[in-house]
Design an enzyme around this catalytic site. Structure first.
Site, PDB file in Angstrom:
ATOM      1  N   HIS A   1    -100.488 -13.405 -64.336  1.00 46.37           N
ATOM      2  CA  HIS A   1    -101.429 -14.034 -63.405  1.00 46.37           C
ATOM      3  C   HIS A   1    -102.097 -12.977 -62.516  1.00 46.37           C
ATOM      4  O   HIS A   1    -101.890 -12.966 -61.304  1.00 46.37           O
ATOM      5  CB  HIS A   1    -100.704 -15.048 -62.521  1.00 46.37           C
ATOM      6  CG  HIS A   1    -100.149 -16.225 -63.249  1.00 46.37           C
ATOM      7  ND1 HIS A   1     -99.450 -17.223 -62.604  1.00 46.37           N
ATOM      8  CD2 HIS A   1    -100.181 -16.579 -64.562  1.00 46.37           C
ATOM      9  CE1 HIS A   1     -99.073 -18.137 -63.487  1.00 46.37           C
ATOM     10  NE2 HIS A   1     -99.504 -17.762 -64.685  1.00 46.37           N
TER      11      HIS A   1
ATOM     12  N   GLU B   1     -94.237 -22.390 -70.703  1.00 51.12           N
ATOM     13  CA  GLU B   1     -95.371 -21.999 -71.541  1.00 51.12           C
ATOM     14  C   GLU B   1     -94.939 -21.279 -72.816  1.00 51.12           C
ATOM     15  O   GLU B   1     -95.732 -20.543 -73.415  1.00 51.12           O
ATOM     16  CB  GLU B   1     -96.348 -21.153 -70.731  1.00 51.12           C
ATOM     17  CG  GLU B   1     -97.034 -21.966 -69.635  1.00 51.12           C
ATOM     18  CD  GLU B   1     -98.087 -21.188 -68.888  1.00 51.12           C
ATOM     19  OE1 GLU B   1     -99.255 -21.610 -68.899  1.00 51.12           O
ATOM     20  OE2 GLU B   1     -97.737 -20.154 -68.273  1.00 51.12           O
TER      21      GLU B   1
ATOM     22  N   HIS C   1    -106.213 -19.332 -63.754  1.00 52.28           N
ATOM     23  CA  HIS C   1    -104.810 -19.291 -64.175  1.00 52.28           C
ATOM     24  C   HIS C   1    -104.320 -17.864 -64.361  1.00 52.28           C
ATOM     25  O   HIS C   1    -103.439 -17.421 -63.649  1.00 52.28           O
ATOM     26  CB  HIS C   1    -104.666 -20.101 -65.475  1.00 52.28           C
ATOM     27  CG  HIS C   1    -103.278 -20.189 -66.017  1.00 52.28           C
ATOM     28  ND1 HIS C   1    -102.954 -21.012 -67.071  1.00 52.28           N
ATOM     29  CD2 HIS C   1    -102.123 -19.551 -65.685  1.00 52.28           C
ATOM     30  CE1 HIS C   1    -101.661 -20.903 -67.340  1.00 52.28           C
ATOM     31  NE2 HIS C   1    -101.142 -20.014 -66.520  1.00 52.28           N
TER      32      HIS C   1
ATOM     33  N   HIS D   1     -98.031 -12.947 -70.889  1.00 54.94           N
ATOM     34  CA  HIS D   1     -98.794 -13.910 -70.086  1.00 54.94           C
ATOM     35  C   HIS D   1     -98.523 -13.621 -68.617  1.00 54.94           C
ATOM     36  O   HIS D   1     -97.376 -13.657 -68.167  1.00 54.94           O
ATOM     37  CB  HIS D   1     -98.425 -15.347 -70.420  1.00 54.94           C
ATOM     38  CG  HIS D   1     -99.134 -16.337 -69.547  1.00 54.94           C
ATOM     39  ND1 HIS D   1    -100.513 -16.437 -69.524  1.00 54.94           N
ATOM     40  CD2 HIS D   1     -98.681 -17.231 -68.629  1.00 54.94           C
ATOM     41  CE1 HIS D   1    -100.864 -17.367 -68.647  1.00 54.94           C
ATOM     42  NE2 HIS D   1     -99.771 -17.850 -68.076  1.00 54.94           N
TER      43      HIS D   1
END
EC number: 4.1.1.69
Length: 239
Positions: free
Chosen positions: A105, A84, A171, A103
């Site tokens: 989760h 990503e 996500h 980023h």
């Protein structure tokens, strides 16, 4: 790995460990980046020695260009950028003021969104930066895809709009900031609000925004406190 940027690599590694310690990602998923210049960034990479987010070291953090090529000779020997990487690149491209992208989760953020609970300014002095962040709105990217190419990353950035954070449905969460510390602390605030929202719903209650007059009365305690003290605490609590 080539030399240089030792302090910056350590900062990114610390940020990964803080994210794991706060439960923002389980196992080995998630990554943090730091802009170095217009073409290059430091980012937690994949390699033969990685042990998961909670055990990230500076040796896991590598310099790459926006296309994922080594940012310096020998930089990616045995390592590769995360799938990503485009997510980080497009957020930084769209936000000249941003220095870092996180980023992660977080289970609570994913669960709250799937339950129809938006991230709202439901608290006040409990978390002043978080309240102000939520008051500005936390958008949702409604696709549960792996953001592994520029097209998907641009979709996510479009959903993000002018906000520094965005929930990725099914996500996780993407957070940006003028520093690594700010980007991580924003993610922590979003996760905290999601956890509270789920607890309120489980108790049979409903989210209620902080009254406008209370929100307006919340002071800005300044970066020395909101970022400096908060970050030193996050690093120290890991032991």
């Amino acid at each position: 790995m080539s030399g240089g940027y030792a302090a910056e690599r350590q900062l990114v590694a610390d940020a990964c460990r803080v994210a794991a310690a706060r439960g923002l990602s389980d196992g080995f998923l998630g990554h943090v980046s730091l802009r170095i210049d217009e073409e290059r960034l430091l980012i937690r990479c994949r390699g033969p020695q990685e042990r998961g987010l909670a055990w990230t070291t500076a040796a896991d953090v590598h310099l790459v260009d926006q296309g994922g090529a080594p940012g310096a000779p020998g930089e990616l020997d045995g390592w590769s950028p995360p799938n990503e990487l485009p997510l980080h690149v497009e957020v930084l491209r769209s936000r000249p003021e941003a220095a870092s992208v996180v980023h992660v989760h977080p289970r609570a953020v994913v669960a709250a969104d799937l339950a129809g609970l938006a991230i709202r300014p439901i608290v006040g002095a409990f978390d002043i930066p978080g309240a102000k962040l939520a008051a500005g709105g936390v958008p949702v990217y409604p696709r549960g895809v792996l953001v592994r190419n520029r097209g998907l990353a641009l979709e996510m950035v479009a959903a993000m709009g002018k906000r520094p954070v965005v929930v990725l449905r099914g996500h996780g969460l993407t957070s940006s900031g003028g520093s690594v510390q700010e980007a991580v602390l924003r993610a922590i605030s979003v996760d905290s609000l999601a956890r509270l929202s789920l607890q309120i719903a489980a108790a049979g209650g409903a989210q209620a925004d902080l009254p406008a007059e209370d929100l307006a009365a919340l002071p800005d305690l300044g970066p020395g406190f909101n970022e400096g003290v908060a970050w030193r605490h996050e690093v120290a609590r890991m032991g």
